[in-house]
Motif scaffolding. Sequence first.
Motif, short mmCIF file in Angstrom:
data_model
loop_
_atom_site.label_atom_id
_atom_site.label_comp_id
_atom_site.label_asym_id
_atom_site.label_seq_id
_atom_site.Cartn_x
_atom_site.Cartn_y
_atom_site.Cartn_z
N LEU A 185 0.83 -1.18 -0.10
CA LEU A 185 0.05 -0.19 0.10
C LEU A 185 0.68 1.20 0.03
O LEU A 185 1.79 1.45 0.88
CB LEU A 185 -0.87 0.04 1.23
CG LEU A 185 -1.59 1.35 1.57
CD1 LEU A 185 -2.74 1.35 0.42
CD2 LEU A 185 -2.39 1.35 2.87
N VAL A 186 0.62 2.22 -1.04
CA VAL A 186 1.37 3.45 -0.88
C VAL A 186 0.43 4.59 -0.57
O VAL A 186 -0.53 4.85 -1.14
CB VAL A 186 2.06 3.54 -2.32
CG1 VAL A 186 2.68 5.06 -2.49
CG2 VAL A 186 3.02 2.55 -2.76
N GLY A 187 0.81 5.19 0.49
CA GLY A 187 -0.03 6.50 0.87
C GLY A 187 0.60 7.83 0.41
O GLY A 187 1.74 8.18 0.66
N ALA A 188 -0.02 8.16 -0.70
CA ALA A 188 0.58 9.39 -1.43
C ALA A 188 -0.72 10.34 -1.07
O ALA A 188 -1.27 10.94 -2.46
CB ALA A 188 0.88 9.00 -2.62
N VAL A 197 3.44 -0.89 4.01
CA VAL A 197 2.85 0.35 3.75
C VAL A 197 4.07 1.33 3.50
O VAL A 197 4.96 1.58 4.56
CB VAL A 197 1.99 0.76 4.90
CG1 VAL A 197 1.12 2.01 4.78
CG2 VAL A 197 0.86 -0.43 5.22
N PHE A 198 4.07 2.07 2.36
CA PHE A 198 5.15 3.10 2.37
C PHE A 198 4.26 4.54 1.99
O PHE A 198 3.42 4.52 1.17
CB PHE A 198 5.78 2.93 1.18
CG PHE A 198 6.59 1.50 1.36
CD1 PHE A 198 8.04 1.62 1.49
CD2 PHE A 198 6.21 0.41 1.28
CE1 PHE A 198 8.87 0.57 1.82
CE2 PHE A 198 7.01 -0.92 1.56
CZ PHE A 198 8.11 -0.68 2.01
N CYS A 199 4.77 5.50 2.78
CA CYS A 199 4.14 6.89 2.30
C CYS A 199 5.32 7.51 1.61
O CYS A 199 6.60 7.57 1.93
CB CYS A 199 3.80 7.39 3.71
SG CYS A 199 2.18 6.95 4.18
N MET A 200 4.69 8.59 0.85
CA MET A 200 5.57 9.74 0.05
C MET A 200 4.94 10.98 -0.25
O MET A 200 3.62 11.18 -0.02
CB MET A 200 5.76 8.83 -1.28
CG MET A 200 4.53 8.43 -2.21
SD MET A 200 5.02 8.06 -3.93
CE MET A 200 5.86 6.85 -3.66
N GLY A 201 5.59 11.90 -0.62
CA GLY A 201 5.18 13.36 -0.81
C GLY A 201 4.70 13.82 0.12
O GLY A 201 5.48 13.84 1.22
N ASP A 202 3.71 14.87 0.01
CA ASP A 202 3.43 15.73 1.23
C ASP A 202 3.10 14.92 2.42
O ASP A 202 3.22 15.25 3.26
CB ASP A 202 2.40 16.37 0.56
CG ASP A 202 2.55 18.10 -0.01
OD1 ASP A 202 3.82 17.85 -0.40
OD2 ASP A 202 2.05 18.89 0.06
N ALA A 203 2.62 13.62 2.28
CA ALA A 203 2.52 12.57 3.35
C ALA A 203 3.49 12.70 4.22
O ALA A 203 3.50 12.49 5.63
CB ALA A 203 2.04 11.18 2.88
#
Length: 584
Positions: A175-178, A307-313
């Motif tokens: 799951l990518v949290g962007a 779970v990986f997050c990126m960007g403004d997250a």
Amino acid sequence: MADITTDVLIIGTGPAGSATAALLAGYGVETMVINRYRWLANTPRAHITNQRTMEVLRDLGRDVEDEAYMFAAGQELMGENVFCTALAGEEVGRMKSWGMHPTSRAEHQLSSPTQMNDLPQTFMEPLLFKTACSRGAQARLSTEYVSHEQDSGGVTTTCLDRLTGKTFTVRSKYLVGADGGNSKVAEHAGLTFEGRMGVAGSMNILFEADLSRYVAHRPSVLYWVLQPGADVGGIGMGLVRMVRPWHEWLIVWGYDINQPAPAVDEAHAKKVVRDLVGVADLDVTIKSVSTWTVNNMYATTLSNGRVFCMGDAIHRHPPSNGLGSNTSIQDAFNLAWKLAYVLKGQAGDGLLDSYQAERAPIAKQIVTRANKSIEEFGPIFKALGLLDSVDPVKMQQNMDARCNNTPAAEEQRAAIRKAIAAKVYEFDAHGVEMNQRYRSDAVVTDGQPEPVFARDPELHFQQTTWPGARLPHAWVFSEDGKKVSTLDLAGHGRFTVLTGPGGQGWIEAAKVVGRELGIEIAAHAIGPRQQWQDFTGDWANLSDVRDGGVVLVRPDHHVCWRRTDNAENPAAELRRVMTAILGK
Ligand code: FDA
């Protein structure tokens, strides 16, 4: 049983999510991207698009890169950063920005095959999103992420279909949290953060007005308006930003964060526009007004399990330096190939740990830089005498004093020039944009020390093949006259070996080791009568290895290993390094 299954579920179709979907689709990974709204960005927001981001778009395809330039305002329209009392008022100072100072321009041209440009988010997002969908990504709009649960085999995410009001589940391997600055995914994954949200309040007023006569002779993306007595905004003063030259604009204006966000009606918005432009009866159409907050926060953990997050997250900061969307797209370039390799069984899970090691320092760096850039307006206010009084009449007198024929005024003029020149750290910080060097298990230095920066690393990009750095750009030529960048030889989801005359062993090794590992390792020889000619000698100067040596490049253009000379057994050497990087 989940309702839908996919390999990677991406939350958010902003620059981070759309770029990840486009890259993964290009790598042949099954992916699905969702956005809670019915369409993409509805205001221009991010716009300054730096060379590193353009290199990601170029990697997605020359068609993608060309389309970006087609919709962008070119670099030549970006560079006269103006400080004035109103667009129609007095100009206080100016500085060449965004690679438009001749010396900076040369650095840009020597650094990359791409050009910086101004591409509003309303164009960037559809371009990335279209690229993702046309290459096979599944997309669902009006679909909201609600929650997720992970186990050893994957992640089950609950989503809300906002059209039917029904929830459904998606089972994915990752799951990518962007999902932007208020990321629910990051919160639910328990990521840790440092810093503070809501440092200042800002409002955007999007409007149409033909301002050509005030700006076309000093083309810029940003016009900073200093009006004594006017509110001081989240980014320090009133900003009139070009959206489309020279008829569509965005004003960024501040509000007191300790008060509720103001409700700005059309009459109020028109007054702000007319005050900053300095024309009382300006013909103006207000398109929208929105509020947002300046943040100063970055994640110290970027992932949790699958779970990986990126960007403004993971990095939340003001627009100064134009780093938000750029860094978000670059996060995607870092993570996407790693996910693809792991999902295809070409790398061990450990490769994914390098995302944290490589991108967390960048998140901290850019949040710190962007917030520092706001503070660095202080010396301009001080030099103009705007901090010495809160009385608008006195403030205006202090500003006017710079025009006197006195030693004090001469000193004031020098202080103003110095303070404006110091803003190079916001408006022409090529090093901040390009000098990202990674340290992780996905880079093998073999103990070679990092080259020190000869000049200020925030201002100047220093090319090097030191493992961890972005591969240097040099133009090389084919026998039939085709001109390509060394960056074009790398990327596209593959590892690449670059060598020279005498490096035939590395070319063979790439084939052997690639076959063993079940991956493609591209191989190119550069030099006389080789596949690529280095007529200018630029690559020879930049490669830091001898002709029989080798530079190994990852799919995201970062060098992951180099060897100065030939090896007795090139395949053994390459196998050692590749298995270490891929964790196999
Ligand atoms: P972004 O916020 O863009 O996208 C988040 C996505 O997640 C959206 O699609 C949203 O709908 C979706 N989403 C959120 N919650 C969801 C949920 N629960 N379920 C489903 N979907 C959900 N940057 C830059 O590089 N250069 C610049 O010049 C500027 N200038 C600039 C000016 C102004 C005025 C602002 C406000 C901002 C900038 N920026 C900028 C910053 C830039 O806009 C920002 O950094 C990027 O949009 C971040 O991209 P992301 O994709 O991470 O998040």
